[in-house]
Design an enzyme around this catalytic site. Structure first.
Site, PDB file in Angstrom:
ATOM      1  CG  HIS A  74      33.853 -40.461  51.997  1.00 42.94           C
ATOM      2  ND1 HIS A  74      34.483 -39.254  52.196  1.00 42.94           N
ATOM      3  CD2 HIS A  74      33.954 -41.135  53.173  1.00 42.94           C
ATOM      4  CE1 HIS A  74      34.930 -39.206  53.447  1.00 42.94           C
ATOM      5  NE2 HIS A  74      34.624 -40.332  54.049  1.00 42.94           N
ATOM      6  CD  GLU A 118      33.887 -36.207  49.926  1.00 40.78           C
ATOM      7  OE1 GLU A 118      34.487 -35.175  49.610  1.00 40.78           O
ATOM      8  OE2 GLU A 118      34.433 -37.135  50.555  1.00 40.78           O
TER       9      GLU A 118
END
Ligand code: 3HC
Length: 711
Positions: free
Chosen positions: A450, A462
């Protein structure tokens, strides 16, 4: 083993600093003692006509004072002494009766630049790794080894404040233009140029060691300087709301140094350094420095699991929209690897490649990239509408439309077109990775990555493994993320992961407050005063109201009533308001630039805006919604440690660094006090403020997130 070695080039002494066993040079107590001893000895050696100071490290001159030493000191007096000793040591360099030349390649920061400033002549390389700056305020400190006094005298008041107050660094050519260095040369001739300068300066005699004055104009007159001080103070307060004491203290020290003389400046400098170093703000900022460094070494794997990360040589990116192009451009510019972009239409591919190239062009313009590297890197970018070039990709990242079925189709197509070793990463902000990977042929090679927008500027990534992702895939994704310059946290595959999870109730609460009539600019100001870079309403406009509404919907579905979004976004979208991207949001965007609030929004939503008499409750509702969710998600194991959670919040949503992150902030407030406030909000505002069970348990058992918070 000594850090300093001495050699001779004719009558010139060359001191090479190379701290054994350390990746960078830093000025710790031992190095300072060695430098002092060397200069004391060279003073007596009259055959030495000049001294060159150079680094033995590949890419650092000196990274500054040893920040690790700071963690061992506790009292104001001890820090004052540390600063004073640094000043004395550098005075010795400045007072050296023959020319001292700093030959700088690589990071020349903090105390490192202060040492260079005490030298009589500075030469640096034009390499992008050469950065000269005083980043101390970013640690909640000020330059404490004479920098506040010497820099304004060398480059002028305004230019010096432009470096000291934001803690900025400059590359060689800019440093030369500012007058910070006397020459800028290619790395290959650094030492040779320094040697020639040494000979020239020593031939010039005593005049060469005398400091030359600055060449500024406004700064030269007393009234002119008062204008500069006042403006700098105003600008600083506008940016920091007084949350960061260091820039104001630095400004004051610079003022004393210029208006009352060098001696008074040095005293003010070491006194303020001592005061600042023991503030909680500085402690928190230094904590973040070390947490970020520790994360750089974390392979992201569960304890006891090991894996060998694979080097990524070829990357495939599917989807050439804003995110896909950002990932492609960032990968090329940071890792120098080949990137193949795929989209469904050639025009989209072309547009994506153009915006990926724009990232490189911006770096070229700022001289962070040489023309040679620019040409080489742009050649590494290619694209098309099919999977050509994907068969040998080590990693494929998809950044297509946020829709489960679309993402599943892309995964299936990619698995068919790639090799048995390719890792597939999906860039989603909310869809569970496990759902996307449900029908994967090789779920062990599927995970989430992410990224945050804009990818080239946002520092966080992430990485989200599912329970079927292999350790090798996790370690590879983490290492790759780091290689492209990201701070990586590995988070659990849970709706919203970490960052969007904690952001959702906060954004919802902003919507509720707005629908109760709190004006948009008041909501934004409350949060920028708290320390966020932008407030929640501006953030909604930036992120895009459609994107925010979609994410809010997914989170509502996953978590139920507690995360019910306010009606505001739906009503705004019904009026085709998408935020900054279509120039229609909460704020006005004439010519693409943000202006004041769009007052017609209030009519649209049938609201009568009125500033609440007491903004404490407004702030509490926003802040505590985030704190509670962070505690809850941490309790569910969404992040692997409080450190990861706090770094994620700071780098992902701009949570105020001086507060150390939401989990650290809960520790500082005390879990019991946080629970008490949440209970009061639950009564006053609604059940969504019910304290997280894990937080209540922590409060009851007097536990903290961090072991050093206890007691
Ligand atoms: N003190 C202690 N350790 C330092 C350090 C410093 N000033 N600078 C870097 N390090 C350590 C890092 O912690 C890391 O240690 P680790 O490997 O054990 O985790 C190691 O050096 C390598 O650092 P990076 O991973 O950050 O290496 P990079 O190549 O990515 O970056 C750098 C190098 C640009 C020098 C970066 O490390 C940096 O910005 N350092 C901090 C610079 C700074 O803030 N200096 C001011 C210090 S305060 C001061 O000087 C006060 C004075 O005015 C009195």
């Amino acid at each position: 083993m000594p850090a300093l070695t001495e050699s001779r080039a004719g009558s010139v002494a060359v001191l090479t600093l190379d701290l054994p066993g350390e990746p960078v040079n830093k000025l710790n107590a031992a190095v300072k003692a060695e430098l002092e001893a060397a200069f004391a000895r060279l003073r007596t050696e009259t055959a030495v006509s000049a001294v060159i100071l150079i680094s033995g490290k590949a890419d650092t001159f000196i990274a500054g004072a040893d920040i690790e030493e700071f963690t061992r000191l506790t009292s104001r007096e001890a820090f004052e002494r540390l600063s004073l000793e640094g000043q004395i040591m550098l005075q010795m360099v400045e007072d050296f009766p023959r020319p001292v030349i700093a030959a700088i390649h690589g990071a020349c920061l903090g105390g490192g630049l202060e040492l260079a400033l005490a030298c009589h002549y500075r030469i640096c390389t034009d390499h992008p790794k050469t950065q000269l700056g005083l980043p101390e305020v970013q640690l909640g400190l000020l330059p404490g080894a004479g920098g506040c006094v010497r820099l304004p005298r060398l480059i002028g008041l305004s230019a010096a404040l432009g470096i000291i107050l934001p803690g900025r660094s400059e590359i060689g050519p800019k440093a030369f233009r500012l007058g910070l260095v006397d020459e800028v040369v290619p790395k290959s001739i650094l030492l040779e140029t320094a040697r020639k300068a040494a000979e020239r300066l020593s031939a010039a005699g005593a005049a060469a060691v005398k400091r030359k004055g600055g060449h500024w104009l406004l700064d030269r007159t007393w009234p002119g300087r008062q204008i500069v001080y006042a403006k700098a103070r105003r600008d600083t307060l506008k940016k920091t709301f007084g949350n960061y004491p260091a820039p104001l203290a630095a400004l004051e020290v610079v003022r004393v140094g210029l208006e009352r003389g060098r001696a008074a400046g040095f005293v003010a400098e070491h006194k303020k350094f001592g005061e600042l170093a023991v503030t909680p703000v500085s402690r928190r900022l230094i904590g973040i420095f070390f947490a970020t460094n520790a994360l750089k070494k974390d392979d992201g794997l569960p304890a006891g699991v090991t894996a060998v990360p694979r080097a990524i040589e070829r990357l495939g990116v599917i989807g050439s929209g804003f995110m896909g192009a950002g990932i492609a451009g960032t990968a090329v510019s940071q890792a120098g690897i080949g990137v193949r972009v795929r989209d469904t239409e050639l025009s989209r591919v072309g547009k994506g490649l153009k915006s990926a190239t724009d990232i490189l062009t911006a770096k070229l313009k700022r001289r962070r990239l040489s023309r040679f590297d620019y040409e080489r890197q742009t050649a590494l970018l290619s694209g098309g509408t099919d999977f050509a070039g994907f068969h040998n990709a080590d990693l494929v990242i998809e950044a297509v439309f946020e829709d489960l079925e679309v993402k599943r189709t892309v995964l299936a197509e990619t698995e068919a077109a790639t090799s048995e070793a390719t890792i597939f990463a999906t860039n989603t902000s909310t869809i569970p990775i496990g759902d996307i990977a449900a029908q994967a042929r090789h779920p062990e090679r599927v995970l989430g990555m992410h990224f945050f927008s804009p990818v080239d500027r946002m520092p966080l990534l992430e990485v989200i493994p599912t329970d079927r992702t292999s350790a090798d895939s996790i370690a590879t994704a983490v290492q790759f993320g780091r290689k492209i310059g990201k701070t990586v946290i590995v988070v659990r595959d849970h709706p919203g992961f970490w960052v969007n999870r904690i952001l959702t109730p906060y954004m919802n609460e902003a919507g509720y407050l707005f629908s109760e009539g709190v004006p948009m600019e008041v909501l934004d100001r409350v949060m920028t005063r708290f320390g966020f870079p932008v407030g929640p309403i501006t953030l909604l406009d930036e992120v895009g109201l459609d994107v925010a509404a979609k994410a809010g919907g997914v989170m509502h579905k996953a978590f139920g009533d507690r995360l019910t979004p306010s009606a505001v976004l739906g009503n705004m979208l019904a009026d085709k308001r998408l935020g900054r991207k279509n120039g229609r949001g909460f704020y006005l965007y004439p010519k693409g630039q943000k202006a004041g609030p769009d007052e017609t929004v209030y009519d649209l939503l049938g609201l009568k805006p009125a500033k609440p008499a007491d903004l404490t409750l407004t702030e509490q509702r926003l802040v505590y919604s985030l704190l509670n969710e962070a505690a809850m998600a941490a309790g569910e194991g969404v992040v692997r440690s409080p450190r990861d959670g706090d770094i994620g919040a700071i780098f992902g949503i701009g949570y105020p660094p001086f507060r150390g992150g939401p989990l650290r902030y809960i520790d500082d407030l005390g879990p019991a006090a946080v629970v008490a406030t949440l209970r009061a909000l639950e009564q006053q505002v609604g059940p969504r403020f019910q304290p997280a069970a894990s937080l209540v348990r922590m409060a009851e058992q007097n536990e903290h997130f961090y072991s050093d918070s206890a007691g």
